[in-house]
Design a protein around this motif. Structure first.
Motif, PDB file in Angstrom:
ATOM      1  N   LEU A 239      15.928   1.472  -7.330  1.00  0.00           N
ATOM      2  CA  LEU A 239      14.579   1.457  -7.898  1.00  0.00           C
ATOM      3  C   LEU A 239      14.079   2.842  -8.302  1.00  0.00           C
ATOM      4  O   LEU A 239      13.224   2.968  -9.177  1.00  0.00           O
ATOM      5  CB  LEU A 239      13.602   0.845  -6.891  1.00  0.00           C
ATOM      6  N   TYR A 240      14.582   3.877  -7.643  1.00  0.00           N
ATOM      7  CA  TYR A 240      14.127   5.245  -7.904  1.00  0.00           C
ATOM      8  C   TYR A 240      15.333   6.127  -8.224  1.00  0.00           C
ATOM      9  O   TYR A 240      16.481   5.707  -8.009  1.00  0.00           O
ATOM     10  CB  TYR A 240      13.371   5.798  -6.687  1.00  0.00           C
ATOM     11  N   ASP A 241      15.062   7.344  -8.686  1.00  0.00           N
ATOM     12  CA  ASP A 241      16.159   8.231  -9.086  1.00  0.00           C
ATOM     13  C   ASP A 241      17.163   8.474  -7.966  1.00  0.00           C
ATOM     14  O   ASP A 241      18.371   8.515  -8.198  1.00  0.00           O
ATOM     15  CB  ASP A 241      15.605   9.581  -9.566  1.00  0.00           C
ATOM     16  N   ASN A 242      16.663   8.649  -6.740  1.00  0.00           N
ATOM     17  CA  ASN A 242      17.566   8.999  -5.642  1.00  0.00           C
ATOM     18  C   ASN A 242      17.488   8.027  -4.464  1.00  0.00           C
ATOM     19  O   ASN A 242      17.944   8.332  -3.371  1.00  0.00           O
ATOM     20  CB  ASN A 242      17.268  10.421  -5.144  1.00  0.00           C
ATOM     21  N   ARG A 243      16.882   6.873  -4.674  1.00  0.00           N
ATOM     22  CA  ARG A 243      16.739   5.914  -3.579  1.00  0.00           C
ATOM     23  C   ARG A 243      16.901   4.478  -4.077  1.00  0.00           C
ATOM     24  O   ARG A 243      16.351   4.115  -5.115  1.00  0.00           O
ATOM     25  CB  ARG A 243      15.363   6.046  -2.915  1.00  0.00           C
ATOM     26  N   ASN A 244      17.650   3.700  -3.313  1.00  0.00           N
ATOM     27  CA  ASN A 244      17.691   2.277  -3.600  1.00  0.00           C
ATOM     28  C   ASN A 244      16.560   1.596  -2.826  1.00  0.00           C
ATOM     29  O   ASN A 244      15.778   2.244  -2.136  1.00  0.00           O
ATOM     30  CB  ASN A 244      19.066   1.676  -3.267  1.00  0.00           C
ATOM     31  N   PHE A 245      16.481   0.278  -2.919  1.00  0.00           N
ATOM     32  CA  PHE A 245      15.357  -0.436  -2.308  1.00  0.00           C
ATOM     33  C   PHE A 245      15.315  -0.250  -0.795  1.00  0.00           C
ATOM     34  O   PHE A 245      14.263  -0.017  -0.211  1.00  0.00           O
ATOM     35  CB  PHE A 245      15.435  -1.929  -2.644  1.00  0.00           C
ATOM     36  N   TYR A 246      16.469  -0.340  -0.147  1.00  0.00           N
ATOM     37  CA  TYR A 246      16.495  -0.188   1.306  1.00  0.00           C
ATOM     38  C   TYR A 246      16.038   1.209   1.710  1.00  0.00           C
ATOM     39  O   TYR A 246      15.267   1.374   2.658  1.00  0.00           O
ATOM     40  CB  TYR A 246      17.903  -0.458   1.836  1.00  0.00           C
ATOM     41  N   GLN A 247      16.516   2.221   1.009  1.00  0.00           N
ATOM     42  CA  GLN A 247      16.131   3.594   1.325  1.00  0.00           C
ATOM     43  C   GLN A 247      14.641   3.821   1.096  1.00  0.00           C
ATOM     44  O   GLN A 247      13.985   4.572   1.837  1.00  0.00           O
ATOM     45  CB  GLN A 247      16.960   4.568   0.488  1.00  0.00           C
ATOM     46  N   ALA A 248      14.088   3.167   0.087  1.00  0.00           N
ATOM     47  CA  ALA A 248      12.661   3.304  -0.192  1.00  0.00           C
ATOM     48  C   ALA A 248      11.814   2.676   0.915  1.00  0.00           C
ATOM     49  O   ALA A 248      10.668   3.083   1.124  1.00  0.00           O
ATOM     50  CB  ALA A 248      12.321   2.654  -1.528  1.00  0.00           C
ATOM     51  N   MET A 249      12.379   1.717   1.636  1.00  0.00           N
ATOM     52  CA  MET A 249      11.665   1.056   2.713  1.00  0.00           C
ATOM     53  C   MET A 249      11.968   1.664   4.080  1.00  0.00           C
ATOM     54  O   MET A 249      11.595   1.127   5.115  1.00  0.00           O
ATOM     55  CB  MET A 249      12.031  -0.433   2.740  1.00  0.00           C
ATOM     56  N   THR A 256      13.019   1.496   9.698  1.00  0.00           N
ATOM     57  CA  THR A 256      12.645   0.598   8.616  1.00  0.00           C
ATOM     58  C   THR A 256      11.129   0.508   8.521  1.00  0.00           C
ATOM     59  O   THR A 256      10.444   0.254   9.511  1.00  0.00           O
ATOM     60  CB  THR A 256      13.222  -0.808   8.857  1.00  0.00           C
ATOM     61  N   GLY A 257      10.613   0.746   7.329  1.00  0.00           N
ATOM     62  CA  GLY A 257       9.172   0.688   7.127  1.00  0.00           C
ATOM     63  C   GLY A 257       8.678  -0.733   6.961  1.00  0.00           C
ATOM     64  O   GLY A 257       9.438  -1.689   7.075  1.00  0.00           O
ATOM     65  N   THR A 258       7.393  -0.878   6.698  1.00  0.00           N
ATOM     66  CA  THR A 258       6.826  -2.197   6.466  1.00  0.00           C
ATOM     67  C   THR A 258       6.307  -2.279   5.039  1.00  0.00           C
ATOM     68  O   THR A 258       6.018  -1.267   4.401  1.00  0.00           O
ATOM     69  CB  THR A 258       5.663  -2.480   7.437  1.00  0.00           C
ATOM     70  N   ILE A 259       6.162  -3.501   4.560  1.00  0.00           N
ATOM     71  CA  ILE A 259       5.664  -3.693   3.208  1.00  0.00           C
ATOM     72  C   ILE A 259       4.234  -3.169   3.086  1.00  0.00           C
ATOM     73  O   ILE A 259       3.798  -2.787   2.009  1.00  0.00           O
ATOM     74  CB  ILE A 259       5.728  -5.185   2.827  1.00  0.00           C
ATOM     75  N   ASN A 260       3.503  -3.131   4.195  1.00  0.00           N
ATOM     76  CA  ASN A 260       2.095  -2.739   4.148  1.00  0.00           C
ATOM     77  C   ASN A 260       1.877  -1.299   3.696  1.00  0.00           C
ATOM     78  O   ASN A 260       0.814  -0.963   3.213  1.00  0.00           O
ATOM     79  CB  ASN A 260       1.454  -2.933   5.528  1.00  0.00           C
ATOM     80  N   GLU A 261       2.865  -0.445   3.914  1.00  0.00           N
ATOM     81  CA  GLU A 261       2.701   0.953   3.537  1.00  0.00           C
ATOM     82  C   GLU A 261       2.727   1.085   2.008  1.00  0.00           C
ATOM     83  O   GLU A 261       3.330   0.281   1.310  1.00  0.00           O
ATOM     84  CB  GLU A 261       3.818   1.787   4.167  1.00  0.00           C
ATOM     85  N   ALA A 262       2.053   2.138   1.529  1.00  0.00           N
ATOM     86  CA  ALA A 262       1.923   2.315   0.071  1.00  0.00           C
ATOM     87  C   ALA A 262       3.285   2.351  -0.617  1.00  0.00           C
ATOM     88  O   ALA A 262       3.494   1.737  -1.664  1.00  0.00           O
ATOM     89  CB  ALA A 262       1.140   3.592  -0.223  1.00  0.00           C
ATOM     90  N   GLY A 263       4.239   3.087  -0.014  1.00  0.00           N
ATOM     91  CA  GLY A 263       5.576   3.158  -0.601  1.00  0.00           C
ATOM     92  C   GLY A 263       6.262   1.812  -0.613  1.00  0.00           C
ATOM     93  O   GLY A 263       6.976   1.466  -1.556  1.00  0.00           O
ATOM     94  N   GLY A 264       6.023   1.032   0.431  1.00  0.00           N
ATOM     95  CA  GLY A 264       6.616  -0.297   0.500  1.00  0.00           C
ATOM     96  C   GLY A 264       6.047  -1.219  -0.557  1.00  0.00           C
ATOM     97  O   GLY A 264       6.771  -1.999  -1.177  1.00  0.00           O
ATOM     98  N   ILE A 265       4.735  -1.155  -0.779  1.00  0.00           N
ATOM     99  CA  ILE A 265       4.092  -1.982  -1.805  1.00  0.00           C
ATOM    100  C   ILE A 265       4.662  -1.651  -3.183  1.00  0.00           C
ATOM    101  O   ILE A 265       4.966  -2.543  -3.976  1.00  0.00           O
ATOM    102  CB  ILE A 265       2.561  -1.785  -1.782  1.00  0.00           C
TER     103      ILE A 265
END
Length: 341
Positions: A239-249, A256-265
């Protein structure tokens, strides 16, 4: 596409399947009605019905009213003749449902997670269920990994099950038909199965869960597994230049983060925009344990910044465990109806 019938055994299996499916959908039928509905000769239907009645698979409901000739016997399927087991494996727990041919639940239960313990502990659990319910005639397993024809080909964190043919193991051990399915494929199938309007919908079922993110994809009513049964492994989407979806979360400490965080949203919204551009699904389903109405509104708003709102799917919360078990039940019921005996 119908399965090609090439042997007398295949023909017998196809006839039994037709009789079972007809009686389960219609409730009851006479031999004449079965012959007409299935396009099978009356003598052949009579032979099969008599054998099934003798085995206890069919129930007689009495004679129909006379229409001038001999009164016809009416038959119904015995839903308790065979039972199915649907069991899904998670890190901390494994839930199972035992059900009959009408999908009626006979028992529900929960056991410790078997993924870290290995196959022998799971085998002992199935043995204990069969000992208590000798009528069990099919096994349906759900796993948090990619499955190719019963073999688990990708299941990170559970090395004991990696590249393990779960279907072959249990079919050889218990001589029962077995189906093994990815958890999200089963969940999207279970959600679809309970819809009132199933007019060729396309759905994506998203779940973060105990084992990282995954998605089940259904297009025009059919589960999409992909050429190597790897579809839905959304962790790898870049999804990002240096991160896939799992890394972004995942945060800086590797948690592992939660969807509630701004980056997760934002990450989830980008994923929904990607699904929209590629599949244009009717809806994206979330586990209601992982989202709130406020969170879904935030994801919807953020998704609209990437793609026009008119094309975005509905975002729908649902009971993931219920959908998951319902999907496994549907797969197991197909095995019961298709059995060759």
């Amino acid at each position: 596409m119908r399965e090609k019938i090439s042997t007398p055994k295949d023909l017998r299996k196809e006839m039994l399947k037709g009789i079972r499916a007809t009686l389960l959908s219609c409730g009851s039928a006479t031999k004449v009605e079965l012959s007409e509905k299935l396009g099978i000769s009356f003598p052949t239907i009579t032979k099969f019905v008599n054998q099934m009645e003798e085995a206890g698979e069919l129930i007689t409901l009495g004679l129909d009213e006379s229409s001038g000739g001999r009164r016809a016997q009416r038959y119904a399927y015995n839903p308790d003749y065979q039972l199915g087991v649907a069991l899904f494996l998670e890190r901390t727990e494994s839930q199972y449902t035992i059900y009959n041919s009408l999908g009626e639940v006979k028992e529900k239960g929960m056991s410790p997670g078997f993924l870290l313990d290995g196959i022998e502990m799971l085998t002992e659990q199935i043995e204990s269920l069969i000992d208590r319910f000798p009528r069990i005639g099919s096994l349906a397993f759900g796993v948090p990994g990619s499955v190719n024809d019963g073999r688990i080909i990708y299941i990170p964190g559970y090395e004991k099950y990696h590249d393990f043919d779960l279907k072959d193991h249990f079919e050889s051990r218990f001589e029962l038909p077995v189906v093994v399915e990815n958890d999200m494929n089963a969940a999207v199938l279970g959600y679809y199965d309970k819809l009132d309007d199933r007019e060729n919908p396309s759905l994506v079922y998203f779940y973060f869960g105990q084992n990282g993110p995954g998605a089940g994809i259904l297009v025009n009513g059919n589960v999409v597994r992909g050429s190597t049964s790897f579809s839905g492994e959304v962790s790898f989407v870049p999804l990002y230049d240096n991160r896939n979806f799992y890394q972004a979360m995942t945060d800086a400490e590797g948690q592992t983060g939660t969807i509630n965080e701004a980056g997760g949203i934002d990450a989830v919204s980008r994923l929904i925009a990607s699904f929209t551009a590629i599949l244009n699904p009717n809806a994206v389903i979330f586990s209601r344990d992982e989202v709130s109405e406020r969170l879904l509104s935030a994801i919807s708003a953020r998704s609209a910044s990437y793609i026009s709102k008119e094309h975005l799917p509905k975002l729908v919360p649902s009971d993931w465990q219920e959908d998951y078990l319902n999907g496994l039940k549907r797969l197991g019921l197909n095995l019961l109806i298709s059995a060759g005996h």
